[in-house]
Design a protein around this motif. Structure first.
Motif, PDB file in Angstrom:
ATOM      1  N   THR A   1       0.863  -1.182   0.000  1.00  0.00           N
ATOM      2  CA  THR A   1       0.000   0.000   0.000  1.00  0.00           C
ATOM      3  C   THR A   1       0.899   1.231   0.000  1.00  0.00           C
ATOM      4  OG1 THR A   1      -0.025   0.126   2.410  1.00  0.00           O
ATOM      5  CG2 THR A   1      -1.753  -1.226   1.362  1.00  0.00           C
ATOM      6  N   PHE A   2       0.301   2.420  -0.110  1.00  0.00           N
ATOM      7  CA  PHE A   2       1.113   3.637  -0.116  1.00  0.00           C
ATOM      8  C   PHE A   2       1.920   3.778   1.175  1.00  0.00           C
ATOM      9  CE2 PHE A   2       1.705   8.057   1.164  1.00  0.00           C
ATOM     10  CZ  PHE A   2       2.620   8.432   0.197  1.00  0.00           C
ATOM     11  N   GLU A   3       1.276   3.536   2.311  1.00  0.00           N
ATOM     12  CA  GLU A   3       1.970   3.672   3.598  1.00  0.00           C
ATOM     13  C   GLU A   3       3.151   2.705   3.676  1.00  0.00           C
ATOM     14  OE1 GLU A   3      -1.405   3.261   3.349  1.00  0.00           O
ATOM     15  OE2 GLU A   3      -1.916   5.362   3.725  1.00  0.00           O
TER      16      GLU A   3
ATOM     17  N   ARG B   1       4.110   9.408  -3.810  1.00  0.00           N
ATOM     18  CA  ARG B   1       2.704   9.201  -4.206  1.00  0.00           C
ATOM     19  C   ARG B   1       2.536   9.377  -5.718  1.00  0.00           C
ATOM     20  NH1 ARG B   1      -1.498   9.068  -0.838  1.00  0.00           N
ATOM     21  NH2 ARG B   1      -0.461  10.307   0.753  1.00  0.00           N
ATOM     22  N   ALA B   2       3.159  10.420  -6.273  1.00  0.00           N
ATOM     23  CA  ALA B   2       3.053  10.670  -7.716  1.00  0.00           C
ATOM     24  C   ALA B   2       3.703   9.538  -8.518  1.00  0.00           C
ATOM     25  CB  ALA B   2       3.702  12.006  -8.062  1.00  0.00           C
ATOM     26  N   MET B   3       4.855   9.074  -8.059  1.00  0.00           N
ATOM     27  CA  MET B   3       5.541   7.982  -8.765  1.00  0.00           C
ATOM     28  C   MET B   3       4.779   6.674  -8.634  1.00  0.00           C
ATOM     29  SD  MET B   3       9.578   8.666  -8.088  1.00  0.00           S
ATOM     30  CE  MET B   3      10.035   7.169  -8.960  1.00  0.00           C
ATOM     31  N   MET B   4       4.109   6.480  -7.497  1.00  0.00           N
ATOM     32  CA  MET B   4       3.329   5.255  -7.304  1.00  0.00           C
ATOM     33  C   MET B   4       2.219   5.174  -8.347  1.00  0.00           C
ATOM     34  SD  MET B   4       1.238   4.003  -3.982  1.00  0.00           S
ATOM     35  CE  MET B   4       0.424   2.417  -3.931  1.00  0.00           C
TER      36      MET B   4
ATOM     37  N   HIS C   1      25.785  10.517   0.946  1.00  0.00           N
ATOM     38  CA  HIS C   1      24.502  10.158   1.539  1.00  0.00           C
ATOM     39  C   HIS C   1      23.373  10.635   0.621  1.00  0.00           C
ATOM     40  CE1 HIS C   1      21.511   9.605   4.729  1.00  0.00           C
ATOM     41  NE2 HIS C   1      21.023  10.753   4.332  1.00  0.00           N
ATOM     42  N   PHE C   2      22.367   9.791   0.426  1.00  0.00           N
ATOM     43  CA  PHE C   2      21.215  10.144  -0.399  1.00  0.00           C
ATOM     44  C   PHE C   2      19.991  10.287   0.488  1.00  0.00           C
ATOM     45  CE2 PHE C   2      24.050   7.850  -3.232  1.00  0.00           C
ATOM     46  CZ  PHE C   2      24.129   8.727  -4.301  1.00  0.00           C
ATOM     47  N   ASP C   3      19.318  11.428   0.377  1.00  0.00           N
ATOM     48  CA  ASP C   3      18.096  11.657   1.143  1.00  0.00           C
ATOM     49  C   ASP C   3      16.907  11.023   0.422  1.00  0.00           C
ATOM     50  OD1 ASP C   3      19.304  13.161   3.163  1.00  0.00           O
ATOM     51  OD2 ASP C   3      19.160  15.001   1.974  1.00  0.00           O
ATOM     52  N   PRO C   4      15.996  10.416   1.173  1.00  0.00           N
ATOM     53  CA  PRO C   4      14.800   9.853   0.530  1.00  0.00           C
ATOM     54  C   PRO C   4      13.903  10.972   0.025  1.00  0.00           C
ATOM     55  CG  PRO C   4      14.668   9.623   2.912  1.00  0.00           C
ATOM     56  CD  PRO C   4      16.020  10.182   2.609  1.00  0.00           C
ATOM     57  N   PRO C   5      13.066  10.663  -0.950  1.00  0.00           N
ATOM     58  CA  PRO C   5      12.176  11.684  -1.513  1.00  0.00           C
ATOM     59  C   PRO C   5      11.013  11.984  -0.558  1.00  0.00           C
ATOM     60  CG  PRO C   5      11.706   9.565  -2.478  1.00  0.00           C
ATOM     61  CD  PRO C   5      12.919   9.374  -1.613  1.00  0.00           C
ATOM     62  N   PRO C   6      10.379  13.137  -0.753  1.00  0.00           N
ATOM     63  CA  PRO C   6       9.197  13.454   0.070  1.00  0.00           C
ATOM     64  C   PRO C   6       8.003  12.575  -0.316  1.00  0.00           C
ATOM     65  CG  PRO C   6       9.604  15.185  -1.563  1.00  0.00           C
ATOM     66  CD  PRO C   6      10.747  14.220  -1.648  1.00  0.00           C
TER      67      PRO C   6
ATOM     68  N   ASP D   1      -4.462  -0.879  -9.137  1.00  0.00           N
ATOM     69  CA  ASP D   1      -5.144  -1.380  -7.945  1.00  0.00           C
ATOM     70  C   ASP D   1      -4.790  -0.583  -6.683  1.00  0.00           C
ATOM     71  OD1 ASP D   1      -2.554  -2.250  -7.575  1.00  0.00           O
ATOM     72  OD2 ASP D   1      -3.077  -4.348  -7.172  1.00  0.00           O
ATOM     73  N   GLY D   2      -3.976   0.459  -6.836  1.00  0.00           N
ATOM     74  CA  GLY D   2      -3.602   1.284  -5.686  1.00  0.00           C
ATOM     75  C   GLY D   2      -2.473   0.693  -4.866  1.00  0.00           C
ATOM     76  N   GLU D   3      -1.889  -0.404  -5.325  1.00  0.00           N
ATOM     77  CA  GLU D   3      -0.786  -1.070  -4.627  1.00  0.00           C
ATOM     78  C   GLU D   3       0.258  -1.486  -5.651  1.00  0.00           C
ATOM     79  OE1 GLU D   3      -2.582  -4.278  -2.434  1.00  0.00           O
ATOM     80  OE2 GLU D   3      -3.460  -2.928  -0.961  1.00  0.00           O
ATOM     81  N   LEU D   4       1.495  -1.693  -5.176  1.00  0.00           N
ATOM     82  CA  LEU D   4       2.576  -2.131  -6.064  1.00  0.00           C
ATOM     83  C   LEU D   4       2.968  -3.569  -5.747  1.00  0.00           C
ATOM     84  CD1 LEU D   4       5.030   0.939  -6.184  1.00  0.00           C
ATOM     85  CD2 LEU D   4       3.094   0.412  -7.668  1.00  0.00           C
ATOM     86  N   ASP D   5       3.064  -4.398  -6.798  1.00  0.00           N
ATOM     87  CA  ASP D   5       3.583  -5.756  -6.608  1.00  0.00           C
ATOM     88  C   ASP D   5       5.109  -5.712  -6.710  1.00  0.00           C
ATOM     89  OD1 ASP D   5       4.301  -5.750  -9.343  1.00  0.00           O
ATOM     90  OD2 ASP D   5       2.503  -6.825  -9.936  1.00  0.00           O
ATOM     91  N   ARG D   6       5.752  -6.868  -6.638  1.00  0.00           N
ATOM     92  CA  ARG D   6       7.217  -6.936  -6.612  1.00  0.00           C
ATOM     93  C   ARG D   6       7.848  -6.261  -7.831  1.00  0.00           C
ATOM     94  NH1 ARG D   6      10.989  -9.889  -3.933  1.00  0.00           N
ATOM     95  NH2 ARG D   6       9.406 -11.244  -3.042  1.00  0.00           N
ATOM     96  N   GLU D   7       7.366  -6.574  -9.023  1.00  0.00           N
ATOM     97  CA  GLU D   7       7.974  -6.010 -10.232  1.00  0.00           C
ATOM     98  C   GLU D   7       7.693  -4.516 -10.364  1.00  0.00           C
ATOM     99  OE1 GLU D   7      10.354  -7.376 -12.110  1.00  0.00           O
ATOM    100  OE2 GLU D   7      10.171  -8.959 -10.614  1.00  0.00           O
ATOM    101  N   GLU D   8       6.486  -4.101 -10.002  1.00  0.00           N
ATOM    102  CA  GLU D   8       6.177  -2.673 -10.016  1.00  0.00           C
ATOM    103  C   GLU D   8       7.069  -1.939  -9.020  1.00  0.00           C
ATOM    104  OE1 GLU D   8       1.384  -2.825 -11.141  1.00  0.00           O
ATOM    105  OE2 GLU D   8       2.023  -2.916  -9.033  1.00  0.00           O
TER     106      GLU D   8
END
Length: 165
Positions: A39-41, A72-75, A62-67, A83-90
């Protein structure tokens, strides 16, 4: 020294490392939730974990994580089946795009260390040969071994400095 040279092999080595990290993080969520999607969370927590591992395992800055907004936009772009969720390949494709900067960024400090440290080591070896006790040990070491030890020591020192920042 061989491990250091292996890390400099380039993009393919880094891609494999990022894929190992993303697979491990995805499996962690899969085992905890019993689902094969994020899920997004969960995705945002996974991104934080991946960036934490990248910063620990890959040489360089050091690399900072994105906001959250960027995640959310990339998801939405990478959720192929909508489906609002990402599987392994996604998730793997999502992380590949998200971590693309880690492939193009080369640690200048690491390159300078590998290029300059052996030369400096050989120059300082002559100076330390006159030091009591240490000089005898230094004289017995072959130049290649001495240069490798000094380079390794400098790299460890740099790495510990990055951990403090």
């Amino acid at each position: 020294m061989g491990q250091v040279l292996e890390k400099l092999q380039g993009k393919e080595w880094r891609r494999k490392q990022v894929r190992k990290i993303t697979d491990r993080v995805f499996d962690h969520f899969k085992n905890d939730s019993g689902r094969a999607t994020l899920t997004f969370e969960e995705l945002y927590i996974a991104v934080l974990l991946v960036f934490n591992d990248i910063n620990k395992r890959l040489p360089g800055p050091h690399f900072d994580p994105p906001p959250k907004e960027q995640v959310r936009a990339m998801m939405q772009v990478h959720d192929i089946n909508l489906d609002g969720e990402l599987d392994r390949e996604e998730f793997a494709k999502f992380m590949k795009e998200l971590t693309a900067d880690t492939f193009s960024t080369v640690s200048q400090g690491l390159i300078i260390t590998l290029a300059v440290a052996p030369t400096v080591a050989l120059l300082t070896k002559r100076a330390t040969e006159g030091v009591p006790v240490v000089g005898k040990v230094v004289q017995k070491l072959p130049n290649a071994v001495y240069a490798s030890l000094v380079t390794l020591a400098i790299m460890m020192f740099q790495r510990s400095g990055q951990a403090i920042e």
